[in-house]
Scaffold this motif. Sequence first.
Motif, short mmCIF file in Angstrom:
data_model
loop_
_atom_site.label_atom_id
_atom_site.label_comp_id
_atom_site.label_asym_id
_atom_site.label_seq_id
_atom_site.Cartn_x
_atom_site.Cartn_y
_atom_site.Cartn_z
N SER A 281 0.82 -1.22 0.00
CA SER A 281 0.00 0.00 0.00
C SER A 281 0.85 1.26 0.00
CB SER A 281 -0.93 0.00 1.22
OG SER A 281 -1.83 -1.09 1.17
N GLY A 282 2.16 1.11 -0.26
CA GLY A 282 3.04 2.27 -0.34
C GLY A 282 3.73 2.64 0.95
N TRP A 283 3.63 1.78 1.96
CA TRP A 283 4.26 2.07 3.26
C TRP A 283 5.77 1.93 3.18
CZ3 TRP A 283 6.77 -1.27 6.87
CH2 TRP A 283 6.96 -0.72 8.15
N ASN A 284 6.47 2.80 3.92
CA ASN A 284 7.92 2.75 4.00
C ASN A 284 8.33 2.74 5.47
OD1 ASN A 284 10.72 3.76 4.23
ND2 ASN A 284 10.58 4.11 2.03
N PRO A 285 9.22 1.86 5.90
CA PRO A 285 9.60 1.79 7.32
C PRO A 285 10.14 3.09 7.88
CG PRO A 285 10.42 -0.13 6.12
CD PRO A 285 9.91 0.82 5.09
N ASP A 286 10.67 3.98 7.03
CA ASP A 286 11.28 5.22 7.50
C ASP A 286 10.37 6.43 7.41
OD1 ASP A 286 13.68 3.90 7.98
OD2 ASP A 286 14.40 4.22 5.94
N GLN A 287 9.09 6.23 7.09
CA GLN A 287 8.23 7.39 6.85
C GLN A 287 7.60 7.96 8.11
OE1 GLN A 287 5.37 5.45 4.22
NE2 GLN A 287 3.77 5.69 5.75
N GLY A 288 7.88 7.36 9.27
CA GLY A 288 7.31 7.88 10.50
C GLY A 288 5.83 7.57 10.61
N VAL A 289 5.12 8.40 11.38
CA VAL A 289 3.70 8.17 11.60
C VAL A 289 2.91 8.82 10.46
CG1 VAL A 289 1.82 8.24 13.29
CG2 VAL A 289 4.17 8.22 14.07
N THR A 290 3.07 8.26 9.28
CA THR A 290 2.41 8.75 8.08
C THR A 290 1.44 7.69 7.58
OG1 THR A 290 4.40 10.00 7.47
CG2 THR A 290 2.76 9.62 5.75
N PRO A 291 0.17 8.03 7.39
CA PRO A 291 -0.81 7.00 7.04
C PRO A 291 -0.72 6.50 5.60
CG PRO A 291 -1.85 9.16 7.08
CD PRO A 291 -0.45 9.36 7.58
N VAL A 292 -1.19 5.28 5.40
CA VAL A 292 -1.35 4.69 4.08
C VAL A 292 -2.76 4.10 4.03
CG1 VAL A 292 1.09 4.17 3.73
CG2 VAL A 292 -0.38 2.47 4.82
N THR A 293 -3.24 3.86 2.82
CA THR A 293 -4.57 3.29 2.64
C THR A 293 -4.45 1.82 2.26
OG1 THR A 293 -5.42 5.42 1.88
CG2 THR A 293 -6.75 3.48 1.38
N LEU A 294 -5.10 0.96 3.04
CA LEU A 294 -5.02 -0.48 2.83
C LEU A 294 -5.84 -0.91 1.62
CD1 LEU A 294 -5.50 -1.65 6.54
CD2 LEU A 294 -3.34 -1.40 5.30
N ALA A 295 -5.40 -1.99 0.98
CA ALA A 295 -6.16 -2.54 -0.14
C ALA A 295 -7.49 -3.13 0.35
CB ALA A 295 -5.34 -3.61 -0.86
N GLU A 296 -7.47 -3.69 1.56
CA GLU A 296 -8.67 -4.25 2.16
C GLU A 296 -8.77 -3.76 3.60
OE1 GLU A 296 -8.98 -8.48 1.85
OE2 GLU A 296 -8.28 -8.52 -0.23
N PRO A 297 -9.97 -3.44 4.09
CA PRO A 297 -10.10 -2.93 5.45
C PRO A 297 -9.88 -4.01 6.50
CG PRO A 297 -12.26 -3.27 4.47
CD PRO A 297 -11.27 -3.52 3.38
N VAL A 298 -9.53 -3.58 7.70
CA VAL A 298 -9.45 -4.47 8.85
C VAL A 298 -10.43 -3.99 9.90
CG1 VAL A 298 -7.04 -5.10 8.44
CG2 VAL A 298 -7.56 -3.12 9.87
N LYS A 299 -10.85 -4.89 10.78
CA LYS A 299 -11.81 -4.54 11.82
C LYS A 299 -11.08 -4.19 13.11
CE LYS A 299 -15.98 -5.13 10.02
NZ LYS A 299 -17.02 -4.08 10.04
N VAL A 300 -11.40 -3.01 13.65
CA VAL A 300 -10.83 -2.57 14.91
C VAL A 300 -11.97 -2.12 15.82
CG1 VAL A 300 -9.26 -0.94 16.04
CG2 VAL A 300 -8.70 -1.84 13.77
N TYR A 301 -12.23 -2.90 16.86
CA TYR A 301 -13.33 -2.63 17.79
C TYR A 301 -14.66 -2.43 17.06
CZ TYR A 301 -9.80 -2.39 21.40
OH TYR A 301 -8.79 -2.73 22.25
N GLY A 302 -14.87 -3.27 16.04
CA GLY A 302 -16.14 -3.26 15.32
C GLY A 302 -16.21 -2.29 14.16
N PHE A 303 -15.17 -1.47 13.99
CA PHE A 303 -15.17 -0.48 12.91
C PHE A 303 -14.25 -0.93 11.78
CE2 PHE A 303 -15.86 1.99 16.85
CZ PHE A 303 -17.15 2.44 16.59
#
Length: 377
Positions: A281-303
Amino acid sequence: MRIAIGLFFAAMIVAGCATTEQPDGSTRVSVSLSDKLGLQPRNAPRTSASTTEAAPGADSARAPAPAVAAGRQSDIPSSAPAAPRVSATKLAGVFAKHPYDGTSKTYFPRVAVTVTDWSRSDCWIGTATIWWSKTKSEAVPAFSVCWGQSVGYAVNNAANLHLFMQQMAVEHSGNVRTVGPKPPMLAIPDRQPISERQQLAFQGFVQQLVLDTGWQPGAPTNLWLVGYDANAAVKPAIPSVSSNGASQPVDAKTKSQLAQALSCTAIDPRFELVESMLKQSGWNPDQGVTPVTLAEPVKVYGFSVRKVAVSRDGGEKTYRSYLPGLTVQQLAKSASLKLGKDGKTYGRLTKVGVLSAGMEGGEVTLTCTVNTEASEG
C-alpha cells in the motif's frame, strides 16, 4: 512544553537530537549528534578536509560552500524529486527581494509552508501561501527542497535553523496553525509526525528553505510551517497481484495480526508479514507516523479501518487507525477507553501498551503506543 521548545532547538544545534512520538502525539527527544551526523571519535583516522561541498542545487547558490569534515559528502539527491525546486517558484529569494527595514510596512511578505511529502532523507516536498498584505495572498503549488548531506553543510547552516526557531510574532493566532495571514505563536508545530531518523531531515529542510527564500532574522514572524498534510502524503493502495495479473486477497492471518496491533491487544513476533502487506500500500519503514490506505479494510473494535499509520522506529512503536465519521466519544465507548483527569483525553493501559483516542486532520484516531525501551534496558 511550548515555552521550552525554543531552548530545545537551540540545544539541538550543538547536541543534535532524535525524537519519538508519545501516546498523545507529542515527541520525546534523545540527544546524540555524533551518532546522527557520523562524526568520528578523536582517535579515529582523519580524512582530508580540503574537499569543498557542492551546493544541493541552483536554488541554494546563495549559500557559501563549506569545507567538508568527516562524513557523507554527496549533496546531490539520488533521484530527482517529483516537484520543481524553489528556484522555479515565486518563493525564490522572496525575502531578499522584499527585505524587512524595521517598519510595519515591511511586515510582509509572509510565507506559510505545508509539508506534503517527508518520506525522503534528502528532499521534502511542500506547498506554500505567500501573503503580500493582510488581504492579498498567492498560492504556491508543490515544490521541492533538497539539502546537503554532509556534516559541513549541517554545521555551517545550524545558525539559520536556530534563528528561524527564535522568531517572535507581533500578533499571532496562538496555538492555532493556519496558512495566514496571521502566523502562529511558534514557527514550527510543537508536535510533528516524524521519526527519529527523520529529525536530521527536518533540520536540513528548514535550513535549505531559509537559504532558498533568502530569509533573514529580525522581522516579526514571517516564515512558518503550518504542519504536515498527512492526507496529501497518503499513497494509493496497490493490491497484490498474482503471476497471471489477477488481484489476490490479503492473507486473513496477516490482517488479523494488524488488527490486533491496532487494537493494542497483541503484537505478533512475526510482524514482518504485516509490514510486507503495508508495503503493497506504499508504506515505508522510515516514513514515521504517516498513514497509508489499505487494499482491504481491517476490523478494529467493530469499525472498518482502511487508513492506518505504523511506525516501528526506535524503542517506541506506534500503531494508529483513522476513523472518519466517528466522534471521540463513540470510539471511546467501543474501545472501553476511560476519560483522563484532564476531562478531555481518553485512554487506557493494555497488556501491550497504551491505547488512546485523538484527532488528526479532522479525523478521529485510535493509537496504540508500545514502549520497548524498558525491556531492552
